[in-house]
Design a protein around this motif. Structure first.
Motif, mmCIF file in Angstrom:
data_model
loop_
_atom_site.group_PDB
_atom_site.id
_atom_site.type_symbol
_atom_site.label_atom_id
_atom_site.label_comp_id
_atom_site.label_asym_id
_atom_site.label_seq_id
_atom_site.Cartn_x
_atom_site.Cartn_y
_atom_site.Cartn_z
ATOM 1 N N GLN A 97 21.563 93.148 107.806
ATOM 2 C CA GLN A 97 20.488 93.884 108.447
ATOM 3 C C GLN A 97 20.964 95.311 108.687
ATOM 4 N N SER A 98 20.125 96.272 108.350
ATOM 5 C CA SER A 98 20.442 97.673 108.619
ATOM 6 C C SER A 98 20.084 97.991 110.065
ATOM 7 N N ILE A 99 21.073 98.454 110.811
ATOM 8 C CA ILE A 99 20.896 98.799 112.220
ATOM 9 C C ILE A 99 20.897 100.318 112.341
ATOM 10 N N THR A 100 19.873 100.870 112.984
ATOM 11 C CA THR A 100 19.810 102.318 113.206
ATOM 12 C C THR A 100 20.199 102.605 114.647
ATOM 13 N N THR A 117 19.022 115.072 119.133
ATOM 14 C CA THR A 117 18.965 113.673 118.706
ATOM 15 C C THR A 117 19.473 113.546 117.280
ATOM 16 N N THR A 118 20.398 112.602 117.080
ATOM 17 C CA THR A 118 20.883 112.287 115.738
ATOM 18 C C THR A 118 20.781 110.775 115.544
ATOM 19 N N THR A 119 20.600 110.370 114.314
ATOM 20 C CA THR A 119 20.559 108.943 114.012
ATOM 21 C C THR A 119 21.560 108.629 112.916
ATOM 22 N N SER A 120 22.057 107.422 112.953
ATOM 23 C CA SER A 120 22.924 106.913 111.894
ATOM 24 C C SER A 120 22.602 105.436 111.726
ATOM 25 N N SER A 121 23.027 104.863 110.635
ATOM 26 C CA SER A 121 22.761 103.442 110.415
ATOM 27 C C SER A 121 23.967 102.775 109.781
ATOM 28 N N TYR A 122 24.034 101.465 109.935
ATOM 29 C CA TYR A 122 25.093 100.657 109.338
ATOM 30 C C TYR A 122 24.523 99.269 109.058
ATOM 31 N N ASN A 123 25.183 98.518 108.196
ATOM 32 C CA ASN A 123 24.783 97.143 107.909
ATOM 33 C C ASN A 123 25.577 96.184 108.782
ATOM 34 N N ALA A 124 24.901 95.169 109.310
ATOM 35 C CA ALA A 124 25.545 94.094 110.045
ATOM 36 C C ALA A 124 25.380 92.803 109.256
ATOM 37 N N TRP A 125 26.468 92.113 109.037
ATOM 38 C CA TRP A 125 26.494 90.798 108.402
ATOM 39 C C TRP A 125 25.700 89.852 109.283
ATOM 40 N N VAL A 126 24.759 89.094 108.717
ATOM 41 C CA VAL A 126 23.932 88.170 109.493
ATOM 42 C C VAL A 126 23.853 86.832 108.781
ATOM 43 N N ASP A 129 25.501 83.888 113.367
ATOM 44 C CA ASP A 129 26.674 84.744 113.192
ATOM 45 C C ASP A 129 26.236 86.149 112.803
ATOM 46 N N THR A 130 26.826 87.123 113.454
ATOM 47 C CA THR A 130 26.728 88.524 113.035
ATOM 48 C C THR A 130 28.153 89.051 113.031
ATOM 49 N N PHE A 131 28.429 89.969 112.099
ATOM 50 C CA PHE A 131 29.803 90.445 112.001
ATOM 51 C C PHE A 131 29.874 91.878 111.505
ATOM 52 N N THR A 132 30.629 92.682 112.205
ATOM 53 C CA THR A 132 31.177 93.954 111.759
ATOM 54 C C THR A 132 32.499 94.085 112.514
ATOM 55 N N TYR A 133 33.304 95.059 112.152
ATOM 56 C CA TYR A 133 34.528 95.285 112.912
ATOM 57 C C TYR A 133 34.241 95.945 114.248
ATOM 58 N N GLY A 134 33.029 96.440 114.431
ATOM 59 C CA GLY A 134 32.659 97.119 115.665
ATOM 60 C C GLY A 134 33.140 98.561 115.636
ATOM 61 N N GLY A 135 32.576 99.338 116.507
ATOM 62 C CA GLY A 135 32.963 100.736 116.546
ATOM 63 C C GLY A 135 32.144 101.570 115.580
ATOM 64 N N GLN A 136 32.402 102.846 115.632
ATOM 65 C CA GLN A 136 31.654 103.802 114.821
ATOM 66 C C GLN A 136 32.038 103.692 113.348
ATOM 67 N N ASN A 137 31.073 103.863 112.471
ATOM 68 C CA ASN A 137 31.284 103.895 111.014
ATOM 69 C C ASN A 137 31.843 102.596 110.450
ATOM 70 N N THR A 138 31.405 101.455 110.969
ATOM 71 C CA THR A 138 31.803 100.170 110.398
ATOM 72 C C THR A 138 30.561 99.470 109.863
ATOM 73 N N SER A 139 30.750 98.456 109.028
ATOM 74 C CA SER A 139 29.618 97.705 108.509
ATOM 75 C C SER A 139 30.086 96.340 108.035
ATOM 76 N N GLY A 140 29.131 95.452 107.810
ATOM 77 C CA GLY A 140 29.415 94.132 107.277
ATOM 78 C C GLY A 140 28.295 93.697 106.357
ATOM 79 N N ASN A 141 28.641 93.036 105.256
ATOM 80 C CA ASN A 141 27.663 92.549 104.284
ATOM 81 C C ASN A 141 28.046 91.150 103.833
ATOM 82 N N ALA A 142 27.205 90.171 104.106
ATOM 83 C CA ALA A 142 27.419 88.821 103.601
ATOM 84 C C ALA A 142 26.748 88.732 102.232
ATOM 85 N N VAL A 151 30.746 84.412 102.584
ATOM 86 C CA VAL A 151 31.692 85.397 102.058
ATOM 87 C C VAL A 151 31.001 86.745 101.898
ATOM 88 N N GLY A 152 31.794 87.807 101.957
ATOM 89 C CA GLY A 152 31.248 89.142 101.781
ATOM 90 C C GLY A 152 32.311 90.197 101.957
#
Length: 183
Positions: free
Chosen positions: A44-47, A60-69, A84-97, A111-112
């Motif tokens: 899922q893309s999180i903004t 105002t600024t926006t950014s987005s990342y993917n979260a493993w779901v 389950d949701t997974f990223t390493y957390g923190g700024q500029n991280t992402s996860g893709n299953a 896996v991902g």
């Protein structure tokens, strides 16, 4: 968007949407476990919207990342919950299953890849007997890696396929094996 459809017969006109909870998301795999639960996995893309004050003015600024779901249905697809949701957390991280299957005991394995802010890791996750998800393989070979498929061989070993990147050979495919630990 995230979309799961089901048909009792597979015939045209019998399909219906049974899970569509997220905008800006994708489903990349589906599997069932030995308890007849159905799982779907993807990202899922999180903004994220940030407001900072510069010279007494809000900016105002926006950014987005993917979260493993990973989502689960215990009743054949009528009701779904995120397990389950997974990223390493923190700024500029992402996860893709990217893929899903089962191990020799019939437990689901997802896996991902995940980006920790500096490098992309090959990730394999599965729940324990109480349903808590754990990373059982976090592999980083030089310049990055990602897993996309999972299967169990005749001896019960878990095989995970994907890609790896390193400085000498570049981008190449790889299969990693986790020995069967089931009785």
């Amino acid at each position: 968007s995230w979309l799961v459809r089901r048909s009792p017969t597979g015939e045209p006109g019998t399909w219906s949407t049974v899970d569509n909870p997220f905008a800006n998301a994708r489903v990349d795999g589906v599997a069932g476990d030995s308890q007849r639960n159905v799982y779907v996995t993807g990202a899922q893309s999180i903004t994220v919207t940030n407001i900072t004050v510069i010279k007494n003015r809000p900016v105002t600024t926006t950014s987005s990342y993917n979260a493993w779901v990973t989502r689960k249905s215990t009743d054949g697809g009528n009701k779904w919950s995120t397990v389950d949701t997974f990223t390493y957390g923190g700024q500029n991280t992402s996860g893709n299953a990217w893929g899903i299957g089962t191990n020799a005991a019939g437990n689901v394995v997802v896996v991902g890849n995940a980006y920790d802010g500096q490098k992309t890791h090959w990730i394999v996750r599965t729940p324990d007997s109480s349903g808590v998800w754990h990373t059982i393989d976090d592999f980083y070979p030089g310049n990055g890696a990602g897993a996309s498929g999972v299967a169990t061989d005749a001896a019960g070993n878990l095989l995970v396929a994907g890609y790896a990147q390193d400085a000498t050979t570049g981008n190449h495919w790889i299969v990693r094996r986790l020995a069967n630990t089931s009785p």
